[in-house]
Design a protein around this motif. Structure first.
Motif, short mmCIF file in Angstrom:
data_model
loop_
_atom_site.label_atom_id
_atom_site.label_comp_id
_atom_site.label_asym_id
_atom_site.label_seq_id
_atom_site.Cartn_x
_atom_site.Cartn_y
_atom_site.Cartn_z
N LEU A 263 -51.16 5.04 23.55
CA LEU A 263 -50.56 3.93 24.29
C LEU A 263 -50.05 4.32 25.67
O LEU A 263 -49.75 3.47 26.48
N LYS B 200 -54.03 -3.40 31.61
CA LYS B 200 -55.48 -3.17 31.53
C LYS B 200 -55.94 -3.09 30.09
O LYS B 200 -57.02 -3.54 29.74
N GLY B 201 -55.11 -2.52 29.22
CA GLY B 201 -55.46 -2.41 27.81
C GLY B 201 -55.32 -3.73 27.07
O GLY B 201 -55.63 -3.82 25.88
N LYS C 278 -52.63 -5.28 26.16
CA LYS C 278 -51.53 -5.36 25.20
C LYS C 278 -50.43 -6.31 25.67
O LYS C 278 -49.71 -6.88 24.87
N ALA D 161 -49.10 -1.11 34.39
CA ALA D 161 -50.50 -1.31 34.79
C ALA D 161 -51.47 -0.96 33.67
O ALA D 161 -52.39 -1.72 33.37
N SER D 162 -51.23 0.20 33.01
CA SER D 162 -52.19 0.62 31.99
C SER D 162 -52.14 -0.29 30.77
O SER D 162 -53.16 -0.57 30.15
N GLN D 163 -50.94 -0.76 30.42
CA GLN D 163 -50.83 -1.65 29.26
C GLN D 163 -51.48 -2.99 29.56
O GLN D 163 -52.06 -3.63 28.69
N GLN E 161 -55.23 6.97 34.29
CA GLN E 161 -54.21 6.00 33.93
C GLN E 161 -53.93 6.13 32.44
O GLN E 161 -54.76 5.78 31.62
N PRO E 162 -52.77 6.70 32.05
CA PRO E 162 -52.52 6.83 30.63
C PRO E 162 -52.31 5.46 30.03
O PRO E 162 -51.77 4.57 30.67
N GLY E 163 -52.76 5.27 28.81
CA GLY E 163 -52.63 3.96 28.20
C GLY E 163 -53.67 3.76 27.12
O GLY E 163 -54.39 4.69 26.75
N PRO E 164 -53.74 2.54 26.63
CA PRO E 164 -54.62 2.27 25.49
C PRO E 164 -56.09 2.54 25.80
O PRO E 164 -56.87 2.71 24.88
N SER E 165 -56.46 2.56 27.09
CA SER E 165 -57.88 2.68 27.40
C SER E 165 -58.35 4.13 27.45
O SER E 165 -59.54 4.39 27.60
#
Lengths: 444, 163, 328
Positions: free
Chosen positions: A321, C220-221, C223, C216-218, A342-346
């Motif tokens: 996450l 894009k994901g 969520k 930003a990353s969340q 970009q750390p995160g779900p992707s």
């Protein structure tokens, strides 16, 4: 079969010469800073962050991860040898580990810690590989009600930690909880018990309390009657666990690993509770529970397995996450951002080599730690067999520099002196410090 | 110790618990208490302080009712020397610098031991330890601690001109 | 033994006498920097400013040929470290890395041990990250900011927003939003932006006014759903998110920003040189990508920064006062 493809990719990534060497460098550095009391992985990773710019992203993360779990290994070394827990998780290890060391079983305690950590690390690597995304979903379901239940459970467990008077232990838990209150109240913004010191506005650092009460208190206690009593280590009997030791450590290691894996995925205090919980569990179910607190191998094996499992599992929210479970993970997220990721779900989809590479490297790193630490045991044991009046000034020096590394503030040094004083007084009155520290963790 | 205190450890522990509890309660009276449904910042500390006082009172009661261990010899000199050494280190580290602070810490700390002898072996060990700490922590890890603090900076200048 | 000790004492005494007599040599701007420079970062390692200060320090180290050390002095919402930095030597070897927090602090803390405008001299705002209105789609059905405001008006006090703590820009951005839209939202403070995001994703809270960097990353994901950016211009990090004015709440602008200050009294040549070096560093490729990933822009410098700081202190002060936010 996605997982196996992933793991194959991960090992292909982690097994390059570059990544292997940085993994080794990471775990070596981690062990070193873990051994040095006070100096934590967060400070070290922050300092090394700019140095990772030049590295490829996977390599940088592999090294930083190595520092983190390497420090967990190293932290238990000082806990066992000189009763100085450098990390939250090694407080419990100090209880029986240090007693074992005083009975001349330091080598066996250190080996047990390394083996238990290795086993837990291996299991967790595969748990992360197989179940990381679903586990994340479970962790997110954890709300205030669940945290409250966990805290109550922790409090009950902390009473079990006591090996002496239950009444005194209860008092120590309450004092710990009160110490945890020190600082700014999250809800109302009121500063509680700060006596007007800005330094206390964010609360007291765990390392300061632990080093003071355990480490400094122990030094003073060792200095009383030193003429008549031999405080140094008895003749060392064997560096490796005996057949009997192996038999006794199996069940605690399994239980510790299971508990650590469950608590480790929870954000926040989960990982810190793991080792306490594992010890409390042993006190309830172990066949040798009467020996716990007096140097039982179960008291080293279970919490060490649990804390390494917890540390390993705390990577899950970060990897899946992009949410940091602790300051170290926050820095690793910073490292990823610096690398343009970009750390995160992707991350799993877009950077499979990074995700699986880091996971595979954790297992490789755990093997390296085992190989690195087992031969070192002989050296450690020899080091603590020097006369105590030569040994303890170095411990004092390391503690004092370590505590300064937290926020470069002499105030923290004075606090450590105060807790050292309290630690000795409590020791004289048979008030055990472990319940206080658990109360402190729960109260924060 | 009076004879009617049959369990001195319980007595002193009780006294400390009641003292800490009372102190905590007194300070916590300044913070809003709130209600059980909406706890104020003073709720938790006050409840804890009261429980601590209660535990302390039970311990005090036990001090007179049950038989317990005496408090063994207290090592005053090591305690004061070690605690004092750490405080001195804290005072010196940002003013005189790490090297001086460590020397004072190690000397004072070591003097807490009855085995302490100020001989060549001790001096060599001390110098090695200070050198190792400076090299590892300041030079190696880059901790922002001055080796030579502002108090002694001018001295460096003198040495510089001599050289 | 006795003689040894006496000799030692005598040595100490003479050393003491000799250095008291000699004064420090003045700092010369020509040779600056001839020793490492310290950036006092008033937040703990891994905290907000590190993500910007560390890369900047690394770049400056490369340019200056002297190491630029980050000294993390965390505590009391950044005010502890600021107080320490305010008393640092003004020889051009200590700088202060402050943030939006320091312009909020004067209005929420009863007393501070420093004065941001008097004890420091602005060099440059190195990064500005706008806040963004984000909601958990499982909890809040609103597809636009308008729908959100309608829902909030129909259900006063029902929606909860998380913040990184009392008196943080997350919190005050929320209070600003409440005042501008006349809605009633419940504030839930956390110990930092990380735990807050965790609960936002888990549905423990409904929405947040989060910094774009961590959101930003969340976003894009998939969520969390962004409804508006609290800025004048759209951000390339999330190009399809409307600005607050476009979404119907003109004037809702809030950024988390980070800046470098010199200690008041630092020689002008050194300040100018540092400003030039920072401007150069911010153009470096390595920095550009880090900033872009977090949706950060470079802010005002020098005198513009001083004016900006002044207006920030005023604006946040009004909001804090209106919402009665205090740290006691």
């Amino acid at each position: 079969m996605e997982v196996f493809d992933g793991l194959a990719l991960g090992f292909a990534t982690a097994l390059t010469i570059t990544n292997l060497s940085y993994c080794l460098l990471g775990v070596f550095l981690g062990t070193a800073i873990g051994v040095l009391p006070g100096l934590g992985p967060a400070a070290t990773i922050a300092i090394l962050l700019p140095a990772t710019f030049a590295l490829p992203p996977v390599t940088a993360l592999i090294m930083l991860a190595g520092i983190f779990y390497g420090a967990q290994y190293g932290g238990s070394t000082t806990a066992i040898l000189v009763n100085l827990p450098g990390e939250t998780s090694s407080v419990v290890t100090a209880l029986d580990g240090y007693q074992m060391a005083r009975q001349g079983k330091a080598g066996r305690a250190l080996a047990t810690a390394a083996i238990a950590s290795f086993f837990a690390g291996t299991v967790c690597t595969f748990l992360i590989a197989l179940f990381a995304p679903p586990l994340t979903e479970i962790a997110l379901k954890f709300g205030p009600a669940e945290y409250f239940s966990l805290m109550v459970l922790g409090l009950i467990a902390s009473i079990v930690l006591a090996s002496g008077s239950i009444l005194h232990a209860l008092g120590m838990i309450i004092i710990g909880l009160l110490l945890g209150v020190v600082g700014t109240d999250v809800n109302a913004g009121t500063q509680r018990f700060t006596f007007g010191f800005l330094e206390l506005a964010d609360g007291i650092g765990f390392v300061i309390v632990a080093m003071g009460i355990f480490g400094i208190g122990e030094i003073v206690a060792n200095l009383e009657n030193e003429g008549t009593r031999d405080v140094s280590i008895k003749t060392v009997s064997g560096l490796m666990p005996t057949r009997e030791d192996w038999r006794r450590m199996v069940a605690p290691v399994l239980r510790g690993t299971a508990l650590g894996s469950v608590l480790g995925i929870l954000p926040g205090g989960g990982a810190a509770l793991a080792s306490f919980g594992a010890y409390a569990l042993e006190k309830k179910v172990s066949r040798n529970r009467a020996e716990l607190g007096k140097g039982a191998i179960e008291g080293v094996a279970a919490p060490e397995a649990a804390n390494n499992a917890g540390a390993q599992m705390s990577f899950i929210p970060m990897l899946t996450l992009g949410i940091p479970a602790n300051p170290v993970m926050a820095l690793m997220i910073g490292a990823m951002i610096i690398q343009g990721i970009q750390p995160g779900p992707s991350v799993i989809k877009e950077q499979p080599a990074l995700f699986w590479g880091v996971i595979a490297s954790m297992w490789i790193g755990n093997i390296m730690l085992l190989v690195l630490n087992l031969p070192l045991i002989g050296l450690w044991v020899r080091m603590i067999s020097v006369p105590y009046h030569f040994l303890y000034p170095s411990i004092l020096a390391f503690c004092s520099i370590g505590v300064l590394s937290l926020s470069n503030s002499p105030f923290d040094v004075y606090l450590m002196a105060l807790f050292g004083f309290l630690g000795y007084v409590f020791k004289k009155l048979d008030c055990e410090p472990a319940p206080l520290l658990l109360g402190f963790i729960l109260g924060r | 110790m009076a004879r009617w205190i049959t369990s001195p450890r319980d007595f002193w522990t009780g006294l400390i618990y009641v003292g800490l509890g009372a102190g905590g309660l007194w300070l916590a009276l300044d913070y809003k208490f709130g209600t059980v449904g909406r706890m104020g910042p003073g709720y938790f500390p006050r409840v804890l302080a009261v429980i601590l006082i209660a535990i302390g009172l039970v311990s005090l009661f036990r001090a007179f009712s049950s038989k317990g261990e005496p408090v063994t010899h207290i090592a005053i000199k090591p305690l004061l020397m070690i605690v004092g050494a750490i405080v001195a280190y804290g005072l010196l580290v940002h003013t005189a610098g790490l090297i001086v602070a460590l020397l004072v810490l190690i000397l004072m700390g070591a003097a807490g031991s009855s085995q302490f002898r100020f001989d060549v072996k001790a001096i060599v060990g001390m110098v090695l330890l200070v050198a190792a700490c400076s090299a590892v922590f300041v030079k190696g890890l880059g901790l922002p601690i001055p080796l030579v603090g502002p108090w002694l900076q001018p001295l460096l200048g003198v040495l510089g001109t001599v050289r | 033994m006795q003689t040894n000790r006496r000799a030692l004492l005598a040595l100490c005494g003479s050393a003491l006498a000799s250095f008291v007599a000699i004064s420090t040599s003045p700092v010369t701007a020509q040779t600056w920097p001839d020793k490492p420079i310290t950036f006092v970062n008033p937040f703990a390692a891994g905290g907000g400013t590190d993500a910007f200060a560390r890369p900047l320090a690394a770049e400056l180290t490369k340019q200056l040929g002297q190491s630029v050390i980050i000294d993390n002095k965390g505590g009391a919402g950044g005010t502890l470290g600021a107080g320490v930095a305010a008393r640092a030597a003004k020889d051009g070897y200590t700088f202060f890395v402050g943030a939006v927090h320091h312009t909020i602090a004067p209005s929420i803390y009863a007393k501070l041990t420093y004065d941001l405008e008097k004890d420091f001299e602005p060099i440059a705002v190195v990064a500005m990250v706008p806040h963004v209105v984000v909601v958990n789609p499982a909890k809040v059905q609103a597809k636009s900011l308008k729908e959100l405001i309608e829902f909030a008006k129909a259900n006063p006090g029902k929606l909860s927003f998380g913040s990184a703590g009392n008196g943080t820009s997350h919190h005050l951005a929320g209070e600003m939003f409440k005042a501008l839209t006349k809605t009633d939202l419940q504030h839930v403070p956390y110990k930092g932006a990380g735990p807050m995001m965790q609960d936002l994703l888990g549905g423990q809270i409904d929405m947040a006014f989060d910094g774009l960097g961590s959101s930003a990353s969340q976003i894009k994901g998939g969520k969390i759903v962004p409804l508006a950016l609290a800025a004048k211009e759209r951000s390339s990090a999330v190009a399809d998110v409307p600005t607050s004015a476009e979404a119907g709440v003109a004037g809702f602008e809030a950024s988390a920003w980070y800046g470098v200050w010199a200690i008041a009294g630092t020689p002008k040549e050194i300040k100018d040189k540092m400003a030039a070096e920072i401007a150069k560093a911010l153009k470096a490729e390595s920095i550009g990508s880090v900033w872009a990933a977090q949706g950060a822009k470079i802010g005002p410098v020098g005198a513009d920064m001083a004016a900006f700081v002044k207006s920030e202190i005023e604006n946040w002060g009004k909001i804090a006062k209106g919402a009665n936010v205090k740290i006691e």
